[in-house]
Scaffold this motif. Structure first.
Motif, PDB file in Angstrom:
ATOM      1  N   UNK A 236      24.270  10.149 131.813  1.00  0.00           N
ATOM      2  CA  UNK A 236      23.258  11.206 131.888  1.00  0.00           C
ATOM      3  C   UNK A 236      22.847  11.525 133.315  1.00  0.00           C
ATOM      4  N   UNK A 237      23.227  10.669 134.275  1.00  0.00           N
ATOM      5  CA  UNK A 237      22.965  10.930 135.691  1.00  0.00           C
ATOM      6  C   UNK A 237      23.876  10.032 136.514  1.00  0.00           C
ATOM      7  N   UNK A 238      24.119  10.444 137.760  1.00  0.00           N
ATOM      8  CA  UNK A 238      24.936   9.642 138.642  1.00  0.00           C
ATOM      9  C   UNK A 238      26.419   9.901 138.456  1.00  0.00           C
ATOM     10  N   UNK A 239      27.243   9.028 139.059  1.00  0.00           N
ATOM     11  CA  UNK A 239      28.681   9.232 139.018  1.00  0.00           C
ATOM     12  C   UNK A 239      29.439   7.919 139.071  1.00  0.00           C
ATOM     13  N   UNK A 240      30.686   7.973 138.592  1.00  0.00           N
ATOM     14  CA  UNK A 240      31.624   6.854 138.661  1.00  0.00           C
ATOM     15  C   UNK A 240      32.881   7.370 139.349  1.00  0.00           C
ATOM     16  N   UNK A 241      33.308   6.675 140.398  1.00  0.00           N
ATOM     17  CA  UNK A 241      34.517   7.068 141.112  1.00  0.00           C
ATOM     18  C   UNK A 241      35.527   5.921 141.112  1.00  0.00           C
ATOM     19  N   UNK A 242      36.783   6.273 140.938  1.00  0.00           N
ATOM     20  CA  UNK A 242      37.891   5.322 141.012  1.00  0.00           C
ATOM     21  C   UNK A 242      38.786   5.753 142.152  1.00  0.00           C
ATOM     22  N   UNK A 243      38.873   4.919 143.188  1.00  0.00           N
ATOM     23  CA  UNK A 243      39.662   5.279 144.352  1.00  0.00           C
ATOM     24  C   UNK A 243      39.239   6.586 144.982  1.00  0.00           C
ATOM     25  N   UNK A 244      37.947   6.886 144.922  1.00  0.00           N
ATOM     26  CA  UNK A 244      37.408   8.104 145.515  1.00  0.00           C
ATOM     27  C   UNK A 244      37.364   9.293 144.582  1.00  0.00           C
ATOM     28  N   UNK A 245      38.075   9.221 143.439  1.00  0.00           N
ATOM     29  CA  UNK A 245      38.097  10.336 142.488  1.00  0.00           C
ATOM     30  C   UNK A 245      37.011  10.142 141.434  1.00  0.00           C
ATOM     31  N   UNK A 246      36.250  11.184 141.189  1.00  0.00           N
ATOM     32  CA  UNK A 246      35.219  11.097 140.154  1.00  0.00           C
ATOM     33  C   UNK A 246      35.869  11.096 138.773  1.00  0.00           C
ATOM     34  N   UNK A 247      35.504  10.112 137.934  1.00  0.00           N
ATOM     35  CA  UNK A 247      36.165   9.952 136.633  1.00  0.00           C
ATOM     36  C   UNK A 247      35.212  10.017 135.457  1.00  0.00           C
TER      37      UNK A 247
END
Length: 240
Positions: A60-71
């Protein structure tokens, strides 16, 4: 500084409208093993599920990135293709799909026959996945499954729970061997391991520990020191 593999910023996660995680920040570098402690119901498994994209958990807020890519907007299969693998605490049984079938579909039959004995799974090729497995067999299979999937980011939900002491050692050795072996693309692996008992610390080489309470990561530091403090004082002293 190691290349960042997992980057989580300001992450809020809810399930069926109920907030569970709030303002979670977490970074894991290439080749690092992080462990996550916390009491039951603190949100540890929710964090792994959110990284993997499992329902009913919604960012619902924020972000998750894998190797710099947002996933965090990607489907589960897309996250898996980008190199995330998860060993579940309570995986489903898959009647009709053998361990051999699974490994052949992934193009990993050679790994099945080379590595299965290390987890006492050498005679499992013809068995259907998790059908009739004991609790310990399920956990050992979940770790071995990651050998076959070849992910870059490994997520483990309490790999030692329900496993006897003899096989905890085997599970720990397997995790360490996975971490020492680059994936097929030559990339170093990283891992996030949930532990409730802390037993797995006797068998893995962990770099950083975190403590989660009520949906927040409230403390980070050296894993063994954190766990010894939890053993001695409980979680009440873990607030920042």
């Amino acid at each position: 500084m190691a290349e960042q593999i997992l980057g989580i910023r300001g992450l809020d996660v809810a399930a069926k409208g109920v907030p569970i995680l709030r303002a979670v920040d977490l970074e894991i570098g290439a080749g690092e093993v992080h462990v996550l402690f916390g009491p039951n119901g603190s949100g540890k498994s929710t964090l792994l599920s959110a990284i993997m994209g499992l329902p009913p958990y919604v960012v619902s807020a924020g972000e998750i990135r894998l190797g710099g890519e947002r996933i965090d907007g990607l489907a589960i299969d897309e996250r898996a293709r980008r190199g995330i693998g998860m060993a579940f605490q309570r995986p489903p049984a898959i009647d009709g799909v053998t361990v051999e079938d699974f490994s052949q579909t992934l193009g990993s039959a050679d790994i099945l026959h080379r590595e299965a004995a290390s987890l006492d799974l050498a005679d499992f090729a013809a068995r259907h996945i998790n059908v009739g497995f004991s609790g310990g067999e399920v956990k050992r299979w979940e770790v071995f499954k990651l050998f076959l999937q070849d992910p870059r980011l490994l997520l483990f939900d309490e790999p030692e729970s329900g496993v006897d002491l003899e096989h905890i050692s085997a599970v720990g050795d397997a995790i360490n061997r996975l971490m020492r072996t680059p994936n097929r693309a030559g990339e170093a692996r990283s891992a996030l391991i949930i532990t409730h008992t802390g037993f797995i610390l006797d068998y893995i080489e962990a770099d950083v520990g975190h403590v989660m309470i009520d949906g927040h990561i409230v403390r980070s530091g050296e894993p063994r020191a954190l766990f010894e403090s939890i053993q001695k004082h409980g979680y009440k002293t873990m607030q920042p």
